[in-house]
Design a protein around this motif. Structure first.
Motif, PDB file in Angstrom:
ATOM      1  N   UNK A 111     167.175  73.538  63.404  1.00  0.00           N
ATOM      2  CA  UNK A 111     167.410  72.212  63.968  1.00  0.00           C
ATOM      3  C   UNK A 111     166.038  71.579  64.134  1.00  0.00           C
ATOM      4  N   UNK A 112     165.869  70.361  63.660  1.00  0.00           N
ATOM      5  CA  UNK A 112     164.582  69.660  63.773  1.00  0.00           C
ATOM      6  C   UNK A 112     164.822  68.278  64.369  1.00  0.00           C
ATOM      7  N   UNK A 113     163.860  67.836  65.182  1.00  0.00           N
ATOM      8  CA  UNK A 113     163.979  66.495  65.751  1.00  0.00           C
ATOM      9  C   UNK A 113     162.624  65.799  65.700  1.00  0.00           C
ATOM     10  N   UNK A 114     162.683  64.500  65.520  1.00  0.00           N
ATOM     11  CA  UNK A 114     161.475  63.685  65.434  1.00  0.00           C
ATOM     12  C   UNK A 114     161.813  62.324  64.865  1.00  0.00           C
ATOM     13  N   UNK A 115     160.770  61.600  64.446  1.00  0.00           N
ATOM     14  CA  UNK A 115     160.947  60.258  63.899  1.00  0.00           C
ATOM     15  C   UNK A 115     160.894  60.315  62.379  1.00  0.00           C
ATOM     16  N   UNK A 116     161.915  59.753  61.744  1.00  0.00           N
ATOM     17  CA  UNK A 116     162.000  59.713  60.283  1.00  0.00           C
ATOM     18  C   UNK A 116     160.971  58.726  59.737  1.00  0.00           C
ATOM     19  N   UNK A 117     160.312  59.121  58.672  1.00  0.00           N
ATOM     20  CA  UNK A 117     159.425  58.222  57.927  1.00  0.00           C
ATOM     21  C   UNK A 117     159.895  58.236  56.473  1.00  0.00           C
ATOM     22  N   UNK A 118     159.646  57.175  55.757  1.00  0.00           N
ATOM     23  CA  UNK A 118     159.978  57.133  54.338  1.00  0.00           C
ATOM     24  C   UNK A 118     158.678  57.256  53.551  1.00  0.00           C
ATOM     25  N   UNK A 119     158.646  58.202  52.623  1.00  0.00           N
ATOM     26  CA  UNK A 119     157.471  58.414  51.786  1.00  0.00           C
ATOM     27  C   UNK A 119     157.940  58.600  50.350  1.00  0.00           C
ATOM     28  N   UNK A 120     157.561  57.664  49.492  1.00  0.00           N
ATOM     29  CA  UNK A 120     157.947  57.698  48.079  1.00  0.00           C
ATOM     30  C   UNK A 120     159.462  57.772  47.917  1.00  0.00           C
ATOM     31  N   UNK A 121     160.197  57.031  48.759  1.00  0.00           N
ATOM     32  CA  UNK A 121     161.645  56.978  48.666  1.00  0.00           C
ATOM     33  C   UNK A 121     162.383  58.173  49.252  1.00  0.00           C
TER      34      UNK A 121
END
Length: 139
Positions: A111-121
Motif C-alpha cells: 500500500x503506498x500513499x502520496x501525491x501523484x505526479x505525471x511524468x512523460x504521460x
C-alpha cells in the motif's frame, strides 16, 4: 390498423448464478484477467483509490502488486523505481536517493500513499509512505 398496444414480450430469464456458471466463467477467463479482478477487489476492500481513477497532483492511497523493481539514476542521484499494478492501471513508485529497500521486490503487495505526479504521460509517486503486505496474504 388498430390502436391496441402490442403485448409485451416476456423477459428473458436471468443467467444462472450457480456454482456451474461461476466455474465456466473461471475456466473461460485468462489468468491475467483473474489476477486483475482479484487486485481490484483487494484495493476496494482496503479502501484505496484505483490507480486509473487518480489524476495529477491528487493525494492518493493505492494498493497493488509490484511488477518490476529497477535501479535507475535520476539527475545523477540513485533512484529505486518500481511499477505498482492494481488491476486497473500501473503507477511508477520512485524512492530518490535509495539503491535498495528491504522487501521491495517483484511480486510483493504493498500500500503506498502520496501525491501523484505525471511524468512523460505516466503516473508517478515520489518517496511515498508505504506499507508492505505480508507474504502470502490473500485478503
Amino acid at each position: 390498423m388498430s390502436a391496441e398496444p402490442r403485448p409485451e414480450k416476456p423477459a428473458k430469464p436471468a443467467r444462472p448464478a450457480g456454482r456451474f456458471r461461476r466455474m465456466i466463467e473461471r475456466l473461460s477467463t485468462s489468468q491475467e484477467e483473474l489476477h486483475s479482478a482479484e487486485l481490484q477487489e483487494d484495493a476496494e476492500a482496503a479502501g484505496c483509490t484505483r490507480i486509473c481513477d487518480s489524476y495529477d497532483r491528487e493525494i492518493v492511497k493505492v494498493t497493488g502488486t509490484l511488477r518490476t523493481v529497477t535501479l535507475r539514476p535520476r539527475a545523477g542521484v540513485p533512484a529505486l523505481e518500481a511499477e505498482l499494478f492494481d488491476g486497473s492501471a500501473a503507477l511508477d513508485v520512485v524512492w530518490l536517493g535509495r539503491r535498495s529497500i528491504v522487501g521491495i521486490e517483484p511480486g510483493r503487495r504493498m500500500i503506498a500513499s502520496g501525491r501523484i505526479a505525471m511524468s512523460h504521460g505516466r503516473r508517478v509517486l515520489f518517496n511515498p509512505k508505504y506499507e508492505l503486505r505480508p507474504l502470502g496474504q490473500e485478503q
